[in-house]
Design a protein around this motif. Structure first.
Motif, mmCIF file in Angstrom:
data_model
loop_
_atom_site.group_PDB
_atom_site.id
_atom_site.type_symbol
_atom_site.label_atom_id
_atom_site.label_comp_id
_atom_site.label_asym_id
_atom_site.label_seq_id
_atom_site.Cartn_x
_atom_site.Cartn_y
_atom_site.Cartn_z
ATOM 1 N N GLY A 3 0.775 -1.229 0.000
ATOM 2 C CA GLY A 3 0.000 0.000 0.000
ATOM 3 C C GLY A 3 0.804 1.276 0.000
ATOM 4 O O GLY A 3 0.267 2.347 0.259
ATOM 5 N N LYS A 4 2.097 1.182 -0.289
ATOM 6 C CA LYS A 4 2.936 2.377 -0.342
ATOM 7 C C LYS A 4 3.413 2.615 -1.769
ATOM 8 O O LYS A 4 3.715 1.681 -2.495
ATOM 9 C CB LYS A 4 4.140 2.214 0.585
ATOM 10 N N ARG A 5 3.469 3.881 -2.156
ATOM 11 C CA ARG A 5 3.939 4.238 -3.487
ATOM 12 C C ARG A 5 5.402 3.823 -3.637
ATOM 13 O O ARG A 5 6.228 4.043 -2.764
ATOM 14 C CB ARG A 5 3.805 5.743 -3.704
ATOM 15 N N ILE A 6 5.716 3.202 -4.750
ATOM 16 C CA ILE A 6 7.083 2.739 -5.001
ATOM 17 C C ILE A 6 7.913 3.847 -5.631
ATOM 18 O O ILE A 6 9.056 4.064 -5.271
ATOM 19 C CB ILE A 6 7.077 1.484 -5.901
ATOM 20 N N SER A 7 7.333 4.558 -6.615
ATOM 21 C CA SER A 7 8.071 5.636 -7.259
ATOM 22 C C SER A 7 7.095 6.617 -7.898
ATOM 23 O O SER A 7 5.908 6.328 -8.030
ATOM 24 C CB SER A 7 9.042 5.096 -8.306
ATOM 25 N N SER A 8 7.630 7.748 -8.318
ATOM 26 C CA SER A 8 6.837 8.775 -8.976
ATOM 27 C C SER A 8 7.712 9.448 -10.025
ATOM 28 O O SER A 8 8.869 9.752 -9.758
ATOM 29 C CB SER A 8 6.367 9.806 -7.949
#
Length: 65
Positions: A3-8
């Protein structure tokens, strides 16, 4: 990843995606590279979502619950 963003990454050049025939869990090479072998997904897929926009961090976390 739990549930955490890996990259942007910023979008360098916007484009309209128009998927036609797709295979979920299978990597199919581009048309000019059809001689490459098919690589099948081996494992379990609990969920699949197709969304029309980038999700916010809170939305990603909610979906992972």
């Amino acid at each position: 990843a739990d549930g955490k963003r890996i990259s942007s990454h910023p979008i360098k050049q916007p484009m309209v995606l128009t998927p036609k025939l797709v295979e979920i869990g299978n990597w199919t090479p581009s048309p000019e590279k059809r001689q490459q072998p098919v690589r099948n997904f081996i494992g379990c897929m609990d969920d699949f979502s197709l969304v029309a926009r980038a999700l916010q961090d809170g939305e990603i976390h909610t979906l992972a619950q």
